[in-house]
Write an enzyme that holds these catalytic residues in place. Sequence first.
Site, PDB file in Angstrom:
ATOM      1  N   HIS A 163      -0.791   5.451   0.952  1.00  0.00           N
ATOM      2  CA  HIS A 163      -0.602   6.341  -0.330  1.00  0.00           C
ATOM      3  C   HIS A 163       0.720   6.083  -0.820  1.00  0.00           C
ATOM      4  CE1 HIS A 163      -4.539   8.298  -1.696  1.00  0.00           C
ATOM      5  NE2 HIS A 163      -4.512   8.239  -0.560  1.00  0.00           N
ATOM      6  N   GLU A 252     -13.385   6.762   4.498  1.00  0.00           N
ATOM      7  CA  GLU A 252     -13.530   7.668   3.391  1.00  0.00           C
ATOM      8  C   GLU A 252     -13.999   6.657   2.166  1.00  0.00           C
ATOM      9  OE1 GLU A 252      -9.238   9.952   4.718  1.00  0.00           O
ATOM     10  OE2 GLU A 252      -9.232   8.576   3.010  1.00  0.00           O
ATOM     11  N   HIS A 255     -11.453   6.159  -0.808  1.00  0.00           N
ATOM     12  CA  HIS A 255     -10.042   5.889  -0.615  1.00  0.00           C
ATOM     13  C   HIS A 255     -10.022   4.171  -0.593  1.00  0.00           C
ATOM     14  CE1 HIS A 255      -6.373   5.587   1.909  1.00  0.00           C
ATOM     15  NE2 HIS A 255      -6.713   4.462   1.985  1.00  0.00           N
TER      16      HIS A 255
END
Length: 280
Positions: A163, A252, A255
């Site tokens: 991120h 995830e 994600h």
Amino acid sequence: MPRLAAALRGLAVTAAALMTVTAVPSSAAVGADTRTGPVAPAAGGPKAPEEFVALRDVDRTIIQEMRYFTPHNFMGVRVTGYRAPTCLVTRDTARALHRAQLSFLRRGYSLKVYDCYRPQRAVDHFVAWAKDLDDERMKAEFYPRVAKSALFRDGYIAEKSGHSRGSTVDLTLVRLPALPTRPYVPGEPLAACYGPKEARFPDNSLDMGTGFDCFDTLAHTLDPRITGRQRANRLLLKDGLERAGFVNYESEWWHYTFTPETFPDTAFDFPVSRGSLGGR
């Protein structure tokens, strides 16, 4: 086109409703990317490179529910570095999200982002929290079946996150017209993130089988225990984003990283704030 126009009208209602509610908190693993690259210096009031934009400037229809600006996250407090409930990403990522959004709108859905660019100082906050084994205020919702002492070992927390490079987002799908998610009230009773949708904290998204940031193997995108409509919803999100150039992190369902990344080896540390864009 009539369906797209109807979706846009529904989204306008949603956006207006969301403006009346404070956006309500992700993680690779909350930082499962362990690549080590240079961290852009934070001294002297760091600003974002010109390649970064506010997602809202590229697509105003994508719903933003920035969880780390709020205490509704696995730590239970606002995360360091989140000065505004806004999504910042690289320009290429924003354009790709816009392409995906147009496709979803035609089918009566909207993307909703939970987290976008994440400064290194926020990742550092995650790491410090993970080392404090006495703070388990949000365990009952976000990691009821995982010992906090195992979060590093199991990859839910890491010292680096994709991120921080600006091309990774955490997101879901919402059926239009969407209602806003009610704010979390600190101290309210918590429900396990992997329970039935009606038992979990209310979220206006499609039922993906777990809530966002659920530290549990059920959150793995293709976990075989996730079947029926829940699996179909995950695949709907996955297919639409992959067509726009995103790659899913298999542990995830929420994600995704746009590739090729604009900054594949650099983690940044400017705050999440419109001011970090330097007036752009």
